[in-house]
Structures are given as structure tokens and as C-alpha cells.
Design a protein around this motif. Structure first.
Motif, short mmCIF file in Angstrom:
data_model
loop_
_atom_site.label_atom_id
_atom_site.label_comp_id
_atom_site.label_asym_id
_atom_site.label_seq_id
_atom_site.Cartn_x
_atom_site.Cartn_y
_atom_site.Cartn_z
N ALA A 79 0.83 -1.20 0.00
CA ALA A 79 0.00 0.00 0.00
C ALA A 79 0.86 1.25 0.00
N TRP A 123 -12.48 2.18 -0.66
CA TRP A 123 -11.25 2.40 -1.40
C TRP A 123 -10.24 1.32 -1.06
N ASN A 124 -9.65 0.71 -2.06
CA ASN A 124 -8.63 -0.32 -1.88
C ASN A 124 -7.29 0.28 -2.26
N GLU A 125 -6.39 0.39 -1.28
CA GLU A 125 -5.09 1.01 -1.46
C GLU A 125 -3.98 -0.01 -1.71
N ASP A 126 -4.34 -1.25 -2.05
CA ASP A 126 -3.34 -2.30 -2.24
C ASP A 126 -2.72 -2.16 -3.62
N TYR A 127 -1.51 -1.58 -3.65
CA TYR A 127 -0.86 -1.32 -4.92
C TYR A 127 -0.44 -2.61 -5.62
N ASP A 132 -2.19 -5.16 -5.99
CA ASP A 132 -3.38 -5.72 -6.66
C ASP A 132 -3.70 -4.88 -7.88
N ASN A 163 -6.16 -4.80 -9.65
CA ASN A 163 -7.57 -4.40 -9.67
C ASN A 163 -7.94 -3.48 -8.52
N SER A 164 -6.94 -3.04 -7.73
CA SER A 164 -7.23 -2.13 -6.63
C SER A 164 -7.60 -0.76 -7.18
N ASP A 165 -8.25 0.02 -6.34
CA ASP A 165 -8.63 1.38 -6.75
C ASP A 165 -7.41 2.23 -7.05
N ASN A 206 -5.99 6.90 1.61
CA ASN A 206 -6.60 6.99 0.29
C ASN A 206 -5.84 8.01 -0.55
#
Length: 386
Positions: free
Chosen positions: A9, A177-181, A183, A185-187, A223
Motif C-alpha cells: 500500500a 477504497w482499496n489502497e493495495d498497490y 493488486d 484491480n485495486s482502486d 486513500n
């Protein structure tokens, strides 16, 4: 520390490669530059990416050298350290310490000198929140309680309905909000790789599609997209680019020594969450500006009490102890910080009238040992400067 602040993240603290606009062909992602590319390009980011200029003024605020210089020594991980030892071991390009507004330590490395800028990564977030405060002082943003949709109407009917400026600055909008860099498909990955539509900001378009996950103001969730959103909000409210507004409110009146530069996104807007390039002493002046209560050339730039409010815990749930301010990190050891990956930071300890700036080119974006070593440096400097 929360997973969202882990390595994957934390890579998003600098934004994805697609969030930058290259001017040099075949440039690898800024997140994977070689040590030599870091040393060369962190101090000349304008040769790699498109930027806007934050113009300095005619006068330079002096940073006199104190009669007493400090030379901290300390023990960490079973070894004795000096500042130069730390810099050599951790690829540090600059360390500056101000005590009572005077330089008590200034060292350079990696071929950098006093006139060389260095990229900020997410230290820029703290500048953006300060510009939001200036816009409130100027009456361009009505108040912290103002709805975000007053300034970015494209967000009406989205998860941002009812979210206030203050809740954005606390990273507590409640929007999912998905902060997983790591991934794809993250946001945070998808939000920086959207097509540009004429007349539309792609980040705003993306954020408007996100659903609500929590009641606004109840939970901290790191975020990166929203920090860029605050930058857009400030520009909309003031009718000026972030670079122009930063020049007007801080760089010119406070007497910065050199123009700064600010990286732009694919829509041509300065990134509120990332990537200013600033000289070591001007980083120090940012810290001193905060210590001075947001006063520049005898004039208040920020609302009364802003520097205290922004840099004390505003939200605790979900945030690293002791809480999070307005794009400023609180420290259990005292004081507050602006932080960026790969070892960028401004530590401010108001009670000690102390500012510590560290710029680096760490081999990884973050790391437990890297953080522990920098904390040991900070505490040794604090002890030496008393």
C-alpha cells in the motif's frame, strides 16, 4: 501498523507510474528506479516527467547558521553511528536541522548540493492540506464543514454526498477504497490508468463511481486518490493551479530560496498527493512556516489555530497511534511529520522549536529497519539539539 500502511500500500504514497506524464522515452516506473537513476532523477525530476513551477519571490528568508552546531552520535542495532554513517548506509541526499529558526546541522550526499531540488513523494500531501487552509483563510473554501460537492459538483449523487472538506483531510470520507498497490484491480491502481475524456478529470470521474462503506468521519482509511482530489478541490475553489497558489501563499511571501516544481497528472493538474521537488533548505522553511503558525512576512496565511489543529489528532479509529491530522502524521515520540516513501520526511517538534528534514533514496519504498534507523536518527538529533 495497519496493513494499509504496509509495503504494497505504501507504494501508492508516490502514486502509480501511470499517474505521471513522462517527457523522457522508455522511463521505468519511478517505484523501480535503479540506485543511479534515483540519485540522478530525484534531483532533476523535470527531465523525466511533466511539471509546473512554483515560483519563488524576490526576497529570500535567511536561515542563519547557529554558533553551536550539533554532531549527534548514537547506538542503534548494536552499532555506533554518526550522521554521516547514517547517510552513507541509507542513501541519504540531505539532512537539515533547524533549531530556533537557525541551522545547527546541514549535510549533503549522493552528489547533491544546496541548490539541488529533491522529489517529495507524499510530503506534498502536507503542503496540499496547508493550501486548503489558506483557501479557507481567503474565503475561497467556506469552511472545513463545507460539502466536497460544493466544489466538485461531479461528485453529487456519489458516495461523496454529505462528505465534508474536513473529512477528506482526515482521510475518513467513508467511501470504499482499496489502497493495495500490489493488486492490479485495486482502486489505487485503476484510478491512475483511465482514459482522458475531453472536459473531464479522470480521477474525479473514477472517484464518483465509488460506493460508501462507512459513515463519513468515523474511520481512517489511507486513500491516495482523495489527496489528489483535495488538490483539485483547492484549485477549483481558488480558480488557480496548485503551483500558482503555492507560490502566492507560501513560496513568495515566506521567502523560499528556489522555485519548486510540481509533477502533473495526465489531465495536466498538479498531484495533490505527490511529487513536489524542493531544495533541502526550502523543505526546512516549510517546517519553519508551520512552527511560525502559518505567518509569512508578518501576515497570516492560514486561519487562526490552523497549524495546531492540522497537526494534532483529528481521527484515531483506524489510524496509527496517536492519530492522524490533516494530511500530517502524529508521532508517539512527540511532534508531527510530513512523510514520503523512499525516505523523505519533515519532522517538526513545536515544543523544542525543532525542524528536521531528511531526503533519501532508500533501496525500497518503506521497510521496518529503515524506519527504525531513521527514528534512531531523529531521537539522536533531538537529544543533541536540546
Amino acid at each position: 501498523m495497519r496493513t494499509v500502511l504496509g509495503l504494497a500500500a505504501a507504494l501508492a504514497f508516490g502514486g502509480g507510474a501511470a499517474a505521471q506524464v513522462p517527457v523522457k522515452p522508455d522511463v521505468p516506473s519511478i517505484l523501480v528506479w535503479s540506485p543511479q537513476q534515483q540519485a540522478d532523477w530525484y534531483r532533476s525530476i523535470e527531465s523525466v516527467y511533466k511539471v509546473e513551477t512554483v515560483a519563488r519571490g524576490d526576497k529570500v528568508r535567511p536561515l542563519p547558521r547557529a554558533a553551536r552546531q550539533v554532531a549527534p552520535t548514537w547506538t542503534h542495532a548494536g552499532k555506533s553511528w554518526t550522521v554521516r554513517d547514517y547517510m552513507d548506509a541509507h542513501r541519504v541526499s540531505g539532512v537539515l536541522v533547524l533549531k530556533d529558526g537557525q541551522i545547527v546541522l546541514e549535510e549533503y550526499g549522493l552528489g547533491r548540493g544546496p541548490d539541488d531540488r529533491w522529489t517529495s513523494f507524499s510530503v506534498a500531501k502536507s503542503v496540499t492540506s496547508t493550501l486548503a487552509g489558506a483557501a479557507i483563510r481567503d474565503g475561497k473554501i467556506t469552511s472545513l464543514a463545507s460539502p466536497v460537492t460544493d466544489y466538485i459538483p461531479e461528485l453529487k449523487g456519489s458516495g461523496y454526498d454529505g462528505v465534508t472538506v474536513r473529512q477528506l483531510l482526515m482521510m475518513s470520507s467513508g467511501v470504499k477504497w482499496n489502497e493495495d498497490y500490489a493488486d492490479p484491480n485495486s482502486d489505487v491502481a485503476r484510478s491512475v490508468s483511465l482514459p482522458i475524456e475531453p472536459g473531464k478529470n479522470p480521477l474525479v470521474t473514477y472517484m464518483a463511481r465509488l460506493p460508501r462503506a462507512h459513515e463519513p468521519g468515523t474511520l481512517f482509511n489511507y486513500n491516495t486518490g482523495e489527496t489528489d482530489l483535495v488538490g483539485i478541490l483547492v484549485s477549483r475553489a481558488t480558480g488557480k493551479s496548485l503551483a500558482a497558489y503555492a507560490s502566492e501563499k507560501i513560496w513568495r511571501p515566506y521567502g523560499m530560496e528556489r522555485d519548486a516544481i510540481w509533477m502533473v497528472d495526465p489531465a495536466g493538474h498538479e498531484r495533490g498527493g505527490c511529487c513536489m521537488s524542493i531544495t533541502l533548505r526550502d523543505y526546512g522553511r516549510i517546517g519553519q512556516f508551520m512552527l511560525d503558525g502559518g505567518m509569512a512576512d508578518g501576515t497570516a496565511v492560514l486561519p487562526d489555530g490552523w497549524t495546531t489543529e492540522a497537526t494534532t489528532p483529528q481521527i484515531v479509529k483506524g489510524a496509527p497511534p496517536p492519530g492522524y491530522g490533516y494530511f500530517w502524521w502524529m508521532r508517539p515520540q512527540g511532534g508531527y511529520e510530513a512523510r514520503g516513501i523512499f525516505g523523505q520526511g519533515i519532522l517538526i517538534v513545536p515544543e523544542e522549536k525543532l525542524v528536521v528534514v531528511v531526503n533519501s533514496a532508500w533501496p525500497t519504498a518503506v521497510g521496518q529497519e529503515l524506519g527504525a534507523a531513521r527514528l534512531a536518527l531523529y531521537e539522536a538529533i533531538r537529544a543533541a539539539a536540546k
